[in-house]
Design a protein around this motif. Structure first.
Motif, PDB file in Angstrom:
ATOM      1  N   PHE A 134       0.832  -1.220   0.000  1.00 12.44           N
ATOM      2  CA  PHE A 134       0.000   0.000   0.000  1.00 12.44           C
ATOM      3  C   PHE A 134       0.864   1.266   0.000  1.00 12.44           C
ATOM      4  O   PHE A 134       0.501   2.271  -0.604  1.00 12.44           O
ATOM      5  CB  PHE A 134      -0.939  -0.001   1.212  1.00 12.44           C
ATOM      6  N   THR A 135       2.003   1.207   0.668  1.00 13.37           N
ATOM      7  CA  THR A 135       2.909   2.365   0.696  1.00 13.37           C
ATOM      8  C   THR A 135       3.418   2.698  -0.701  1.00 13.37           C
ATOM      9  O   THR A 135       3.416   3.858  -1.123  1.00 13.37           O
ATOM     10  CB  THR A 135       4.105   2.076   1.631  1.00 13.37           C
ATOM     11  N   VAL A 136       3.842   1.653  -1.430  1.00  9.77           N
ATOM     12  CA  VAL A 136       4.371   1.856  -2.790  1.00  9.77           C
ATOM     13  C   VAL A 136       3.273   2.321  -3.736  1.00  9.77           C
ATOM     14  O   VAL A 136       3.456   3.280  -4.508  1.00  9.77           O
ATOM     15  CB  VAL A 136       5.017   0.549  -3.301  1.00  9.77           C
ATOM     16  N   ARG A 137       2.111   1.668  -3.665  1.00  7.64           N
ATOM     17  CA  ARG A 137       1.027   1.991  -4.598  1.00  7.64           C
ATOM     18  C   ARG A 137       0.462   3.399  -4.383  1.00  7.64           C
ATOM     19  O   ARG A 137      -0.068   4.023  -5.301  1.00  7.64           O
ATOM     20  CB  ARG A 137      -0.109   0.969  -4.472  1.00  7.64           C
ATOM     21  N   MET A 138       0.564   3.898  -3.145  1.00  8.23           N
ATOM     22  CA  MET A 138      -0.001   5.221  -2.847  1.00  8.23           C
ATOM     23  C   MET A 138       1.068   6.265  -2.525  1.00  8.23           C
ATOM     24  O   MET A 138       0.778   7.321  -1.984  1.00  8.23           O
ATOM     25  CB  MET A 138      -1.031   5.108  -1.726  1.00  8.23           C
ATOM     26  N   GLY A 139       2.313   5.954  -2.885  1.00 10.47           N
ATOM     27  CA  GLY A 139       3.374   6.951  -2.885  1.00 10.47           C
ATOM     28  C   GLY A 139       3.738   7.547  -1.540  1.00 10.47           C
ATOM     29  O   GLY A 139       3.758   8.781  -1.389  1.00 10.47           O
ATOM     30  N   LEU A 140       4.075   6.695  -0.570  1.00  9.17           N
ATOM     31  CA  LEU A 140       4.523   7.160   0.746  1.00  9.17           C
ATOM     32  C   LEU A 140       3.538   8.149   1.371  1.00  9.17           C
ATOM     33  O   LEU A 140       3.923   9.106   2.032  1.00  9.17           O
ATOM     34  CB  LEU A 140       5.905   7.819   0.640  1.00  9.17           C
ATOM     35  N   PHE A 141       2.248   7.883   1.170  1.00  7.60           N
ATOM     36  CA  PHE A 141       1.238   8.842   1.627  1.00  7.60           C
ATOM     37  C   PHE A 141       1.171   8.951   3.141  1.00  7.60           C
ATOM     38  O   PHE A 141       0.664   9.937   3.670  1.00  7.60           O
ATOM     39  CB  PHE A 141      -0.141   8.474   1.059  1.00  7.60           C
ATOM     40  N   GLN A 142       1.705   7.946   3.880  1.00  7.42           N
ATOM     41  CA  GLN A 142       1.667   8.054   5.344  1.00  7.42           C
ATOM     42  C   GLN A 142       2.608   9.149   5.846  1.00  7.42           C
ATOM     43  O   GLN A 142       2.514   9.550   7.008  1.00  7.42           O
ATOM     44  CB  GLN A 142       1.981   6.709   6.027  1.00  7.42           C
ATOM     45  N   ILE A 143       3.493   9.639   4.969  1.00  9.95           N
ATOM     46  CA  ILE A 143       4.323  10.795   5.318  1.00  9.95           C
ATOM     47  C   ILE A 143       3.635  12.080   4.863  1.00  9.95           C
ATOM     48  O   ILE A 143       3.416  12.997   5.651  1.00  9.95           O
ATOM     49  CB  ILE A 143       5.725  10.697   4.669  1.00  9.95           C
ATOM     50  N   SER A 144       3.287  12.127   3.588  1.00  6.76           N
ATOM     51  CA  SER A 144       2.736  13.361   3.014  1.00  6.76           C
ATOM     52  C   SER A 144       1.349  13.706   3.558  1.00  6.76           C
ATOM     53  O   SER A 144       0.982  14.882   3.648  1.00  6.76           O
ATOM     54  CB  SER A 144       2.674  13.252   1.481  1.00  6.76           C
ATOM     55  N   LYS A 145       0.583  12.692   3.937  1.00  3.07           N
ATOM     56  CA  LYS A 145      -0.797  12.950   4.392  1.00  3.07           C
ATOM     57  C   LYS A 145      -0.960  12.909   5.907  1.00  3.07           C
ATOM     58  O   LYS A 145      -2.074  13.080   6.409  1.00  3.07           O
ATOM     59  CB  LYS A 145      -1.754  11.918   3.762  1.00  3.07           C
ATOM     60  N   LEU A 146       0.141  12.709   6.645  1.00  4.48           N
ATOM     61  CA  LEU A 146       0.026  12.621   8.100  1.00  4.48           C
ATOM     62  C   LEU A 146      -0.485  13.924   8.731  1.00  4.48           C
ATOM     63  O   LEU A 146      -1.354  13.873   9.615  1.00  4.48           O
ATOM     64  CB  LEU A 146       1.365  12.207   8.716  1.00  4.48           C
ATOM     65  N   PRO A 147       0.006  15.102   8.321  1.00  8.05           N
ATOM     66  CA  PRO A 147      -0.542  16.342   8.894  1.00  8.05           C
ATOM     67  C   PRO A 147      -2.050  16.473   8.676  1.00  8.05           C
ATOM     68  O   PRO A 147      -2.786  16.870   9.585  1.00  8.05           O
ATOM     69  CB  PRO A 147       0.227  17.447   8.162  1.00  8.05           C
ATOM     70  N   LYS A 148      -2.494  16.130   7.463  1.00  5.19           N
ATOM     71  CA  LYS A 148      -3.933  16.180   7.170  1.00  5.19           C
ATOM     72  C   LYS A 148      -4.694  15.187   8.039  1.00  5.19           C
ATOM     73  O   LYS A 148      -5.790  15.488   8.532  1.00  5.19           O
ATOM     74  CB  LYS A 148      -4.188  15.876   5.691  1.00  5.19           C
TER      75      LYS A 148
END
Length: 444
Positions: A28-42
């Motif tokens: 899921f990290t690869v398919r959604m582009g490290l979103f747990q970093i970029s979307k954590l503030p949101k």
């Protein structure tokens, strides 16, 4: 018999399941582009600001607190200490790895919890793996959903939800205040009954009060220790990184550990602590008053961050910077307690006892709800009251029994919960990825 089940437990929680749990998060990290970093503030912003007009029973914040109530438990204090004493300082690094990828898995679980939730006969929200297996994958997969629900009931009644937590409460209070374990377990059962017979609203209400308090208390105490040992922080982080990729040498009472030990203990501890991939948290997430799967998935993701990246990490660093991990004979709760005592003395040990009791108590409440939802799926709403009565009885028995075999069986069933859930996450991943991308494209 005990050795037989220990062997089965080692197989269930061996490298294949741990690799599957982490591997799902990697996917899921690869398919959604490290979103747990970029979307954590949101994600953190949504905890209090997400849409609360949905069909759930409690707010998204309350649902998150209920999930955290079940995950932030004795494992954050006892489990981390055990991981370090058996896997060395490098275990902490692999705990970070498990948490990082576990955030992606927890997002997927929260997403599906809202996407495929229903209402039970009492009008309460009903969701979790048993529902997204049958509604998402199709009726032919119902045996897989039943397998998950049965495992969930057994874990709630015989393991994570009762005996192990009550035993931690009873032993801690007994050693600190001299009260009989049997008396403590009965009092615990009476108070638990008051909350669980009030349903998810009552459980979430107490969770929103206790969870933030206990987390802040524990975090402040741990941070204070790190500040007073600031000169040891960088060397300790260096030791963690070095030990993650090379054998940890024996020092003091520590007998040494291989890289394999560090990886297995660290990842297992991380997974046990935050429960990413086990399928428990989406049961609580389904009760949130939100109709947006993406937003609830993001909120669920913060639970793993809070549980492991913050609380478990602080426990581990506290044990390491104080040097207590090398003292012979210290393990589990006494090890963490000793680390706290280096700065706060006896009051520090008392604060840790209070934290341990609160952590264990809220875990009991969270798992009572998980088991209840599994029972409702299997036998309908008529079985909820008998289940609650049985659950309270099991809590009361916690101070009277020492059932190592039952705890090991519970660990086995807990691991088996993960299998049907991970199958569902991977099978439904195209829907998760597609709708997540569409959501953020619209936001742009």
């Amino acid at each position: 018999m005990l050795e037989l089940f220990k062997g089965i437990n080692d197989i269930v929680w061996g490298p294949p399941l741990l690799m599957l749990l982490v591997g799902t998060g990697v996917y899921f990290t690869v398919r959604m582009g490290l979103f747990q970093i970029s979307k954590l503030p949101k994600a953190f912003g949504l905890i209090f600001k997400s849409d609360q007009s949905g069909d759930g029973d409690v707010s998204s914040f309350a649902a998150l607190c209920t999930a955290l109530a079940a995950t932030v438990g004795t494992g954050n204090i006892v489990g981390v200490a055990t991981a370090i004493t058996t896997g060395g300082p490098g275990a902490l690094f692999w705990m970070w790895v498990a948490a990082f990828f576990g955030m992606a898995t927890k997002y997927a679980e929260g997403f599906l919890a809202i996407k495929y939730r229903t209402k039970d006969a009492n009008g309460q929200a009903a969701g979790g793996p048993m529902h997204y297996i049958t509604l998402g994958m199709g009726p032919k997969w119902k045996p897989l959903a039943i397998f998950f629900a049965v495992s969930g009931v057994l874990v709630a009644l015989f393991g994570m939800g009762t005996f192990s937590q009550v035993n931690s409460i009873a032993s801690s209070v007994s050693s600190s205040f001299g009260l009989a374990p049997q008396f403590v377990s009965v009092v615990t059962a009476v108070t638990v009954a008051f909350f669980i017979f009030g349903g998810i609203e009552k459980i979430s209400d107490i969770s929103t009060k206790i969870v933030p308090f206990m987390a802040i208390l524990y975090i402040l105490a741990a941070v204070s220790i790190l500040v007073l040992h600031a000169d040891q922080l960088l060397p300790t982080l260096g030791l963690v990184l070095k030990s993650a990729f090379s054998p940890a040498a024996a020092v003091g009472g520590f007998v040494g550990a291989t890289v394999k030990d560090a990886i297995q203990r660290g990842i297992a501890r991380g997974v046990f602590s935050n429960e990413s991939g086990l399928g428990s948290a989406p049961i609580a997430a389904a009760a949130a008053k939100s109709d947006n799967p993406v937003e609830q998935g993001l909120i669920s993701m913060t639970g793993t961050f809070i549980d492991t990246v913050i609380i478990c990490n602080l426990t581990g660093l506290t044990i390491l910077v104080t040097g207590k991990w090398t003292v012979e004979g210290l393990a589990g709760a006494p090890l963490t307690q000793s680390a706290f005592s280096t700065v706060f003395g006896n009051p520090g040990a008392l604060a840790l006892t209070i934290s341990l009791v609160l952590f264990a108590y809220t875990t009991i409440l969270g798992w009572s709800y998980y088991g209840e939802r599994c029972v409702e799926y299997l036998m309908g709403t008529k079985a909820i009251t008998p289940y609650r009565i049985l659950f309270v009885i099991m809590v009361a028995l916690g101070g009277f029994l020492k059932l190592d075999l039952i705890w090991i069986i519970a660990d086995i069933v807990n691991g088996l919960m993960a299998l049907p859930n991970l199958i569902a996450l991977l099978a439904l991943s195209p829907i998760i990825i597609k709708e997540t991308r569409e959501y953020f494209k619209e936001k742009k």
